[in-house]
Motif scaffolding. Structure first.
Motif, short mmCIF file in Angstrom:
data_model
loop_
_atom_site.label_atom_id
_atom_site.label_comp_id
_atom_site.label_asym_id
_atom_site.label_seq_id
_atom_site.Cartn_x
_atom_site.Cartn_y
_atom_site.Cartn_z
N ALA A 111 -6.80 35.71 18.20
CA ALA A 111 -5.96 34.86 17.35
C ALA A 111 -4.54 34.76 17.90
N GLU A 112 -4.02 35.88 18.40
CA GLU A 112 -2.67 35.86 18.97
C GLU A 112 -2.64 34.99 20.22
N LYS A 114 -4.57 32.46 20.93
CA LYS A 114 -4.66 31.06 20.50
C LYS A 114 -3.33 30.58 19.92
N ALA A 115 -2.69 31.44 19.12
CA ALA A 115 -1.42 31.07 18.50
C ALA A 115 -0.32 30.86 19.53
N ASP A 122 -2.98 23.87 17.84
CA ASP A 122 -2.80 25.25 17.38
C ASP A 122 -1.43 25.49 16.75
N ASP A 124 -0.36 25.08 13.67
CA ASP A 124 -0.46 25.81 12.40
C ASP A 124 -0.81 27.27 12.63
N GLU A 125 -1.67 27.53 13.62
CA GLU A 125 -2.02 28.91 13.97
C GLU A 125 -0.76 29.68 14.40
N ARG A 126 0.05 29.04 15.24
CA ARG A 126 1.27 29.67 15.75
C ARG A 126 2.23 29.98 14.60
N TRP A 129 0.88 32.86 12.61
CA TRP A 129 0.99 34.12 13.36
C TRP A 129 2.42 34.64 13.32
N HIS A 134 -1.26 35.03 9.29
CA HIS A 134 -2.52 34.59 9.89
C HIS A 134 -3.67 35.38 9.25
N THR A 136 -6.26 36.80 10.38
CA THR A 136 -6.64 38.04 11.06
C THR A 136 -5.61 39.14 10.82
#
Length: 190
Positions: A111-112, A114-115, A122, A124-126, A129, A134, A136
């Motif tokens: 996940a990190e 990808k972020a 990505d 929103d993931e960032r 995170w 996040h 995870t």
């Protein structure tokens, strides 16, 4: 899955979850009792020490039963409503780990990665995170809150393995959060 009918957990809900965890602990004990036979049918099972494998299963079963006992004790007190869903989410993680040999995969490294990518997909993931929200990261906090898991990040033959949590209380507080290296063959720390 446990059926939740009310806005707050009840003593019965805690008991249902404790029973589920106990059933998982029974499976772990069965696997420990039959380690050699089970490993004989698994890919690369011949490369695993059956006694060590069985000991890990027994340790996980013991920790699971301890957690189930704590749930039952909590169900008999007023803390049930106070701890509520957070406690049951933690209990669910213990139950799930008993279904998977006493382990839970740590998805944070992927996940990190990808972020931290530069992809517009990505974004929103960032943001999640960086904010520490996040999924995870939240799951990791819930797992750690149980107090029943050791975090393991192994390197085998120079290759970093997927990190995971192993069900079983740390030997003492000094081991909490430590990362284990799979290169220490005899366990003496050297």
């Amino acid at each position: 899955m446990t059926d939740f009918d009310d806005d707050r957990p009840t003593a019965g809900t805690y008991e249902q979850m404790a029973q589920r965890i106990d059933r998982g602990a029974d499976r772990l004990d069965y696997e420990a009792d039959n380690a050699a036979e089970i490993l004989a049918y698994r890919a690369a099972g011949d490369r695993v020490d059956p006694q060590q494998w069985a000991a890990e299963r027994r340790r996980a079963a013991e920790a699971a039963r301890g957690y189930a006992a704590e749930l039952r004790a909590d169900a008999d007190t007023e803390t049930t409503a106070e701890q509520g869903w957070d406690r049951l989410r933690q209990a669910e993680l213990v139950a799930v780990s008993t279904d998977s040999g006493g382990t839970l995969i740590d998805g944070r490294p992927l996940a990190e990665h990808k972020a931290q990518s530069d992809s517009v997909f990505d974004r929103d993931e960032r943001q999640a995170w960086e904010a520490g929200t996040h999924p995870t990261q939240e799951k990791a906090r819930e797992i750690e809150a149980t107090g029943k898991f050791d975090h393991v990040a192994e390197t085998i033959d120079g290759i970093e393995q997927v990190p995971f949590w192993r069900l079983g209380s740390p030997a003492d507080e000094s081991t909490t959060g430590q990362q284990t290296s799979g290169t220490d063959e005899d366990g003496d720390g050297a």
